[in-house]
Each structure stands twice: as C-alpha cells, then as structure tokens.
Design a protein around this motif. Structure first.
Motif, mmCIF file in Angstrom:
data_model
loop_
_atom_site.group_PDB
_atom_site.id
_atom_site.type_symbol
_atom_site.label_atom_id
_atom_site.label_comp_id
_atom_site.label_asym_id
_atom_site.label_seq_id
_atom_site.Cartn_x
_atom_site.Cartn_y
_atom_site.Cartn_z
ATOM 1 N N ARG A 84 79.172 -44.403 85.173
ATOM 2 C CA ARG A 84 78.990 -43.050 84.567
ATOM 3 C C ARG A 84 78.674 -43.593 82.951
ATOM 4 N NH1 ARG A 84 82.269 -41.710 88.626
ATOM 5 N NH2 ARG A 84 81.610 -40.097 89.798
ATOM 6 N N ASP A 85 79.433 -43.145 82.120
ATOM 7 C CA ASP A 85 79.259 -43.312 80.840
ATOM 8 C C ASP A 85 79.534 -44.625 80.267
ATOM 9 O OD1 ASP A 85 81.954 -42.978 80.853
ATOM 10 O OD2 ASP A 85 82.231 -41.396 79.612
ATOM 11 N N ALA A 86 80.229 -45.780 81.050
ATOM 12 C CA ALA A 86 80.396 -46.882 80.407
ATOM 13 C C ALA A 86 79.993 -48.040 81.388
ATOM 14 C CB ALA A 86 81.840 -47.166 80.175
ATOM 15 N N MET A 87 79.519 -49.131 80.855
ATOM 16 C CA MET A 87 79.259 -50.051 81.750
ATOM 17 C C MET A 87 80.547 -50.741 82.416
ATOM 18 S SD MET A 87 76.500 -51.709 83.071
ATOM 19 C CE MET A 87 75.159 -51.642 81.907
ATOM 20 N N PRO A 88 80.697 -50.911 83.428
ATOM 21 C CA PRO A 88 82.116 -51.589 84.163
ATOM 22 C C PRO A 88 81.973 -52.911 83.701
ATOM 23 C CG PRO A 88 80.182 -51.284 85.758
ATOM 24 C CD PRO A 88 79.587 -50.643 84.866
ATOM 25 N N ASP A 89 83.293 -53.451 84.020
ATOM 26 C CA ASP A 89 83.551 -54.683 83.299
ATOM 27 C C ASP A 89 82.848 -55.810 84.159
ATOM 28 O OD1 ASP A 89 85.271 -53.852 81.317
ATOM 29 O OD2 ASP A 89 87.112 -54.076 82.771
ATOM 30 N N GLN A 90 82.926 -55.544 85.452
ATOM 31 C CA GLN A 90 82.190 -56.656 86.559
ATOM 32 C C GLN A 90 80.868 -56.708 86.288
ATOM 33 O OE1 GLN A 90 83.943 -54.009 87.037
ATOM 34 N NE2 GLN A 90 85.147 -53.921 89.021
ATOM 35 N N TYR A 91 79.919 -55.925 85.219
ATOM 36 C CA TYR A 91 78.734 -55.904 84.838
ATOM 37 C C TYR A 91 78.472 -56.457 83.402
ATOM 38 C CZ TYR A 91 77.668 -53.458 89.371
ATOM 39 O OH TYR A 91 77.345 -53.532 90.654
ATOM 40 N N ALA A 92 79.553 -56.263 82.732
ATOM 41 C CA ALA A 92 79.235 -56.497 81.214
ATOM 42 C C ALA A 92 78.880 -57.682 80.692
ATOM 43 C CB ALA A 92 80.597 -55.801 80.461
ATOM 44 N N ALA A 93 79.182 -58.846 81.506
ATOM 45 C CA ALA A 93 78.856 -60.115 81.081
ATOM 46 C C ALA A 93 77.610 -60.560 81.521
ATOM 47 C CB ALA A 93 79.857 -61.080 81.345
ATOM 48 N N ASN A 94 76.873 -59.636 82.346
ATOM 49 C CA ASN A 94 75.489 -59.764 82.854
ATOM 50 C C ASN A 94 74.376 -59.377 82.258
ATOM 51 O OD1 ASN A 94 73.294 -60.217 84.425
ATOM 52 N ND2 ASN A 94 74.366 -59.566 86.351
ATOM 53 N N PRO A 95 73.740 -59.959 81.326
ATOM 54 C CA PRO A 95 72.701 -59.345 80.568
ATOM 55 C C PRO A 95 71.696 -58.806 81.498
ATOM 56 C CG PRO A 95 72.679 -61.719 80.140
ATOM 57 C CD PRO A 95 73.803 -61.476 81.103
ATOM 58 N N GLU A 96 71.519 -59.154 82.492
ATOM 59 C CA GLU A 96 70.410 -58.672 83.280
ATOM 60 C C GLU A 96 70.728 -57.461 84.290
ATOM 61 O OE1 GLU A 96 68.692 -61.815 85.893
ATOM 62 O OE2 GLU A 96 68.383 -62.962 84.059
ATOM 63 N N ALA A 97 72.158 -57.023 84.220
ATOM 64 C CA ALA A 97 72.737 -55.915 84.909
ATOM 65 C C ALA A 97 71.888 -54.652 84.574
ATOM 66 C CB ALA A 97 74.066 -55.727 84.717
ATOM 67 N N PRO A 98 71.428 -54.218 83.500
ATOM 68 C CA PRO A 98 70.862 -52.886 83.296
ATOM 69 C C PRO A 98 69.545 -52.811 83.881
ATOM 70 C CG PRO A 98 72.050 -53.602 81.214
ATOM 71 C CD PRO A 98 72.011 -54.860 82.180
ATOM 72 N N GLN A 99 68.921 -54.028 83.770
ATOM 73 C CA GLN A 99 67.590 -54.031 84.268
ATOM 74 C C GLN A 99 67.661 -53.857 85.815
ATOM 75 O OE1 GLN A 99 64.062 -54.719 82.800
ATOM 76 N NE2 GLN A 99 65.068 -53.372 81.217
ATOM 77 N N SER A 100 68.683 -54.749 86.826
ATOM 78 C CA SER A 100 68.924 -54.693 87.992
ATOM 79 C C SER A 100 69.321 -53.475 88.441
ATOM 80 C CB SER A 100 69.818 -55.764 88.217
ATOM 81 O OG SER A 100 69.452 -57.249 87.967
ATOM 82 N N LEU A 101 70.098 -52.693 87.743
ATOM 83 C CA LEU A 101 70.533 -51.353 88.167
ATOM 84 C C LEU A 101 69.322 -50.309 88.048
ATOM 85 C CD1 LEU A 101 73.948 -51.192 86.123
ATOM 86 C CD2 LEU A 101 73.596 -51.284 88.639
ATOM 87 N N SER A 102 68.682 -50.458 87.097
ATOM 88 C CA SER A 102 67.525 -49.483 87.015
ATOM 89 C C SER A 102 66.614 -49.865 87.972
ATOM 90 C CB SER A 102 66.691 -49.739 85.698
ATOM 91 O OG SER A 102 67.605 -49.606 84.479
ATOM 92 N N ARG A 103 65.956 -51.118 88.477
ATOM 93 C CA ARG A 103 65.184 -51.629 89.555
ATOM 94 C C ARG A 103 65.641 -50.965 90.865
ATOM 95 N NH1 ARG A 103 64.248 -55.716 87.181
ATOM 96 N NH2 ARG A 103 65.843 -57.037 88.247
ATOM 97 N N ALA A 104 66.853 -51.165 91.133
ATOM 98 C CA ALA A 104 67.322 -50.902 92.301
ATOM 99 C C ALA A 104 67.481 -49.393 92.502
ATOM 100 C CB ALA A 104 68.858 -51.533 92.601
ATOM 101 N N LEU A 105 67.742 -48.582 91.612
ATOM 102 C CA LEU A 105 67.859 -47.097 91.718
ATOM 103 C C LEU A 105 66.366 -46.377 91.876
ATOM 104 C CD1 LEU A 105 69.915 -44.903 91.425
ATOM 105 C CD2 LEU A 105 68.954 -44.598 88.927
ATOM 106 N N VAL A 106 65.504 -47.012 91.207
ATOM 107 C CA VAL A 106 64.058 -46.587 91.462
ATOM 108 C C VAL A 106 63.511 -46.934 92.774
ATOM 109 C CG1 VAL A 106 61.707 -46.332 90.605
ATOM 110 C CG2 VAL A 106 63.662 -46.436 88.932
ATOM 111 N N ASP A 107 63.811 -48.090 93.032
ATOM 112 C CA ASP A 107 63.242 -48.714 94.324
ATOM 113 C C ASP A 107 63.949 -48.056 95.625
ATOM 114 O OD1 ASP A 107 61.815 -50.285 92.798
ATOM 115 O OD2 ASP A 107 62.704 -52.274 93.603
ATOM 116 N N THR A 108 65.280 -47.612 95.582
ATOM 117 C CA THR A 108 65.805 -46.942 96.580
ATOM 118 C C THR A 108 65.407 -45.484 96.699
ATOM 119 O OG1 THR A 108 67.798 -48.361 96.098
ATOM 120 C CG2 THR A 108 68.060 -46.293 97.534
ATOM 121 N N LEU A 109 65.148 -44.886 95.647
ATOM 122 C CA LEU A 109 64.537 -43.627 95.550
ATOM 123 C C LEU A 109 63.000 -43.665 96.224
ATOM 124 C CD1 LEU A 109 64.364 -40.697 94.872
ATOM 125 C CD2 LEU A 109 63.540 -40.995 92.592
#
Length: 356
Positions: free
Chosen positions: A124-149
C-alpha cells in the motif's frame, strides 16, 4: 509475518456480525467449519468488508460482504464475484477461488462469499521490509503488475461460460453515464467542476473495436505478491465489479492509482502505492509495457485516464456520504472530501493539457 497479516485487526464494533450464527450456517458446507471459529478483519480497503475466518489452528477462509449503508445495486455485487471466481481460476491462476456464496442476508446482515485465503504481500503506502533491500523490486513489481493485466485481458471468457457477464457494446458510454448518476445520488450539492468533467467525457467517447474481461478496480494494492520474489504475482483481489467491456478502462484505472515523484501532493496522497523516489515505472513506462504485451493502440489513453479519475472521485464521494450519514464510524473516511477535491483538480488539469 507478511504485510497482509499485519493489517489484520479486531473487528470494528460497527462492522461485527454474529459469528456463532455464521458458524452454524457454515457447518457441513465448508471443510473444517466444525472447529472453533475466530473472526478478524482486514483493515485495508474502503468499500467491501473483508474478514479472516480461522477454524481451529489450521483452516482459514476469507469472507467478503458489501459495505454498510446504501450503495449502487451494481456495485459490491457478491453474486457477480461468485460467478467470476467460480470459473476464472481455471484459466487465470491469479484469481482466488470461491467456495461458497450466500444470498440470505439473515446470516450476517448481507450477502457474502467465502473464498480462498491467499498468502503474500499486499503493498500500500510503504515498501515492505522484504523488498526494501532489493533495488530492483519497484521495477519488478511494476513489470509483473502490467504483464498480469495484459494476461488477464487475453483470457478466453467464452470458454469459461462468462459471455453473459456483461454487455460490451456501449460499455464506455454506460460507464460515463452510470458514474454520473452515482455522483448525483451521492453529492450533497451541484459541483460545476464535476459537471464539466462529465460533459468532457460524454463529448469525447472513443470508438472501441475490442473487448475483454475487465476487472474494474485493477491497481497495486489489489495485487498480492510473493513474499520473497517481487516479480511473481500470487493473487489479484476484489472481483465484485468484474464485467465484459473495454480493457483500456482497466489501464485508465491503473494510471489513476499510479503515482510518480513529480506528482502534486494531492495526487500522491490519492495513490495506492508507496510514494517518494522509489524506482517504479513512470505512467509512460506502464503504457509502453502494456502496449508491448497486449499489442493494443493506446493513442486515446487520456480519455480512459480521465474516466478512471472520474470514477474514483465518485467512489470516494459515495464512501464519504456514508460516513457523513453515520453508516460507518471508520475515521479513515473523514478526509475523503479533500481527496475528492484533489481528484477533481487533477482531472481539470488533464483536460486543460488535452486542449493545449
């Protein structure tokens, strides 16, 4: 503990139901329903009410019901959600499966569905701790969200028996007119700015040559991701408005909830995703990725974005009026009037840029 579990709370006093009556009803209808029942509530979301039902120590289900107070008959449709989720998982594994649907309002005070409990991260409004140390997480999330749509819009709904789920011809016009009617039913007074947004949409209806299943509320915080892998979607949530129509309306909805660092403070506050300098896709990158994955022409996407904003401001106004009328005491809703005003301003800015 995952982020989805962190938002579990004790059931809000005004949103409780008779758990003993529910358990008596469910015995013999669901595996495990004979064990002791514990009910907790998911705190996220502003419309349908969602609860975790725990039977004993190992059996879990999710219960969804419409919100308290009055709402449009076509919104929060548990029967529709049941119809979709009874078959969609066969072709689209990101849709949770429904196990039971109850129309009898005497059980908990409203129709409801019992569905699969999924495990993962809802962002929601914060990046979870599990992803916070992964600099590629935002791009991966974006890509997965669009591809799933894009994958969802490619589902063969006729093969699933969903060809009568909606009327795709004239879908966009009905959306514009329908949300306008809902605005007039929920607004305490006439708003000339909202009038002008509606008039612009009515005067610029696009010609759509294709249709598909439409989720109707597709966004980051209606998506659950794998706890360890931000590139893997676990589930798409909230299917009560799913229908047949123009798939670009889902893209417009996604753009409406999407934020980027150069957005105004009001727009960032409306977004349903972490704000700030995270390296998520820009809206333009979202569109580029969707066009690549779907092969669709997005030259008229600004109309769909404006429709998404119009739709959201009406939804928030409907929730806000329920709060003002005392149907819910959830204090998260007290500031929704300001959010509606922010969306109106955003829509007007987009309309002005279209004219330049």
């Amino acid at each position: 503990m995952n982020l989805h579990e962190k938002v579990l709370i004790d059931v809000r006093p005004d949103e409780r139901f008779d758990a003993a009556r529910l358990q008596r009803y469910l015995r013999g209808k669901l595996p495990g329903a004979e064990y002791a029942l514990t009910v907790r509530q998911f705190a996220g979301g502003k419309a349908n009410l969602t609860y975790l039902l725990s039977f004993g120590e190992t059996v879990e289900y999710v219960l969804r019901r419409p919100p308290l107070g009055t709402y449009a008959p076509s919104a929060h449709d548990m029967g529709r959600e049941n119809r979709v989720l009874s078959v969609l998982p066969d072709a689209f594994p990101f849709a949770p499966r429904v196990y039971h649907y109850c129309e009898d309002e005497a059980v908990i005070g409203a129709p409801f569905i019992i569905m699969q409990r999924c495990h993962g991260l809802v962002i929601r409004d914060a990046m979870p701790d599990q992803y916070a140390a992964n600099p590629e997480a935002p791009q991966s999330l974006s890509r997965a969200l669009v591809d799933t749509l894009a994958a969802f819009h490619a589902v063969d709904y006729e093969a699933l028996g969903l060809s009568r789920l909606g009327r795709p011809d004239g879908f966009i016009k009905r959306q514009v007119d329908g949300w306008w009617r809902r605005w007039n039913a929920a607004a305490p007074a006439e708003n000339p700015h909202v009038n002008s947004i509606y008039r612009w949409l009515a005067d610029n209806l696009p010609e759509s040559s294709y249709h598909s299943l439409v989720h109707n509320d597709y966004k980051l915080d209606n998506t659950m991701f794998d706890t360890d892998d931000p590139s893997r979607v676990v589930a798409i949530l909230d299917w009560d408005m799913c229908t047949l129509g123009d798939p670009l309306s889902d893209v417009g909805t996604l753009l409406t909830y999407w934020t980027q660092p150069n957005d105004s403070e009001a727009v960032r506050a409306i977004g349903a995703m972490p704000a700030g300098d995270y390296d998520f896709y820009s809206r333009e990158q979202v569109l580029q990725r969707y066009a690549e994955r779907s092969g669709r022409d997005l030259s008229n996407i600004q109309f769909y974005h404006l429709l998404g904003i119009f739709r959201l401001l009406v939804i928030l106004q409907q929730i806000y009026i329920r709060y003002l009328q005392g149907f819910t005491q959830d204090q998260r809703f007290a500031a929704l009037g300001d959010a509606v005003n922010g969306l109106v301003a955003w829509a007007l800015d987009l309309m002005e840029s279209r004219q330049d």
